[in-house]
Design a protein around this motif. Structure first.
Motif, PDB file in Angstrom:
ATOM      1  N   GLU A  59       0.796  -1.233   0.000  1.00 45.79           N
ATOM      2  CA  GLU A  59       0.000   0.000   0.000  1.00 45.79           C
ATOM      3  C   GLU A  59       0.824   1.276   0.000  1.00 45.79           C
ATOM      4  OE1 GLU A  59      -2.346  -0.634   3.480  1.00 45.79           O
ATOM      5  OE2 GLU A  59      -3.424  -2.306   2.528  1.00 45.79           O
ATOM      6  N   CYS A  60       2.050   1.235   0.484  1.00 45.32           N
ATOM      7  CA  CYS A  60       2.852   2.469   0.566  1.00 45.32           C
ATOM      8  C   CYS A  60       3.263   2.892  -0.852  1.00 45.32           C
ATOM      9  CB  CYS A  60       4.075   2.263   1.459  1.00 45.32           C
ATOM     10  SG  CYS A  60       5.348   1.213   0.741  1.00 45.32           S
TER      11      CYS A  60
ATOM     12  N   CYS B 211       9.802  -1.135   0.642  1.00 46.38           N
ATOM     13  CA  CYS B 211       8.539  -0.852   1.336  1.00 46.38           C
ATOM     14  C   CYS B 211       8.802  -0.181   2.689  1.00 46.38           C
ATOM     15  CB  CYS B 211       7.805  -2.172   1.555  1.00 46.38           C
ATOM     16  SG  CYS B 211       6.388  -2.066   2.658  1.00 46.38           S
TER      17      CYS B 211
ATOM     18  N   CYS C 131       5.595   0.450  -2.724  1.00 45.69           N
ATOM     19  CA  CYS C 131       4.883  -0.758  -3.172  1.00 45.69           C
ATOM     20  C   CYS C 131       4.016  -0.444  -4.379  1.00 45.69           C
ATOM     21  CB  CYS C 131       4.035  -1.325  -2.038  1.00 45.69           C
ATOM     22  SG  CYS C 131       4.985  -2.219  -0.800  1.00 45.69           S
TER      23      CYS C 131
HETATM   24 ZN    ZN Z   1       4.838  -1.023   1.204  1.00 48.03          ZN
END
Ligand code: ZN
Ligand code: ZN
Length: 356
Positions: A102-103, A114, A106
């Protein structure tokens, strides 16, 4: 089953644990070989660093004691519901990277940096110092091309070296200096040679490791306890090499790697550090030098990911893990003949494979 678990600094125990349950989307893998890594040694001697103690890791949800081992290969022995691309009997290599998905990194496809990066076998999950493991099916990368199963355990460190060389911008014909020739230094040397490096200077105090550097493609080796590596490299090249790699993680090699790169050249830092180093910024400014960091690799099977590339390069002989391997031991001997042996500064060991 038997597994080697980290309980704290200096405290790794081989003990009987329950096998993990197989869930949907997962596979069980009977471990063939698992390498002891420099970061495992850091955890044992000076950790915990990546190993979660007290607070669970945000992705694995695990906390010490954890089963160690993140450089491993094996054979699929069971597949969970919904797994279609793997079958019982398949030879696989584990991509240990844990990431949030999600970051920003990523989302950009760079899950190896990440915000919550972790590694199976350090940050929790089923490490490879065990008879079998359960991992997400996407973490099990098929070992294709008739590459021996044991060599699968070297895909991880070889991918670190390949990623470092790709990050460095090294071009065919460039001169190179590598500071430190442990397993990752040797991997860097092999990938630099594969990338078409010209001269490859290697500075390493241990004679056995210098010999292995030559086997991997070093053209000149230097014992930094006998002579000044910076002076030698600067004289030989008329002002410094195009690219240097720092693979020892101590202040003298950091400084030497920076001082032996030519103006407008690049130094790539591969080591994970236990503390700060001091360095004069004019080393960068006055020669317009670049310092680059590199971490891990992309661990997927595709041809644009380092695991995929390394497996292809093992299959066609471009990379050779044999000079890295110095011993093979059983799980019961992992502390005395594995960790303690690697930490002994007199020892000739480089990469020890554990065969659970
Ligand atoms: Zn991430
Ligand atoms: Zn490692």
């Amino acid at each position: 089953m038997q597994a080697a678990r980290y309980h704290g600094r200096g405290d790794i125990r081989v003990e009987d644990i329950d096998e993990s349950e197989l869930g949907s989307g997962q596979v069980r893998v009977d471990v063939d070989s698992c390498g002891i890594c420099g970061s495992d040694l850091h955890e044992y001697a000076a950790g915990p660093i990546f190993i979660p103690e007290g607070e669970p890791h945000p992705i694995s949800g695990d906390v010490a004691p954890v089963t160690m081992g993140h450089e491993y290969s094996g054979t699929v022995s069971d597949v969970g519901d919904g797994v279609t691309h793997l079958a019982v009997g398949d030879a696989v290599v584990i991509n240990p990277i844990l990431y949030c998905g999600e970051c920003r990194q990523c989302r950009e496809g760079n899950y190896h940096i990440c915000d919550s990066i972790g590694f199976t076998g350090l940050s929790g999950g089923d490490g490879g110092f065990a008879e079998n493991v359960v991992v997400g099916a996407e973490q099990a990368v098929p070992l294709v091309g008739d590459v021996p199963l044991e060599y699968g355990a070297l895909v991880e460190p070889l991918a670190v070296g390949l990623h470092a060389v790709r990050r460095s911008g090294l071009q065919a014909g460039d001169s190179v200096a590598v500071f430190g020739s442990g397993p990752i230094g040797l991997s860097v040397i092999q990938s630099a040679r594969a990338a078409g490096a010209g001269k490859i200077y290697v500075s390493e105090p241990r004679a056995a490791r210098r010999d292995r550097a030559v086997d991997c493609g070093a053209t000149d080796t230097i014992d930094p306890t006998e002579m000044d590596a910076v002076e030698f490299i600067t004289d030989e090249t008329g002002g410094g090499v195009d690219v240097t790699f720092e693979v020892a993680g101590i202040e003298p090699t950091y400084k030497a790697a920076l001082q032996s790169v030519r103006p407008s050249g690049t130094m790539t830092v591969v080591s994970i550090w236990e503390g700060e180093v001091s360095s004069h910024p004019n080393n960068i400014v006055l020669g317009e030098r670049t310092i680059t960091g590199t971490l891990a690799y992309l661990g997927g099977p595709r041809s644009d990911e380092e695991y995929g590339m390394v497996i292809d390069m093992l299959a066609d002989g471009t990379l050779d893990p044999e000079p890295l391997i110095t011993d093979r031991i059983g799980l019961d001997d992992i502390v005395d003949d594995g960790f303690e042996s690697l930490l002994d500064s007199e020892s000739d060991q480089v990469k020890i494979l554990v065969k659970p």
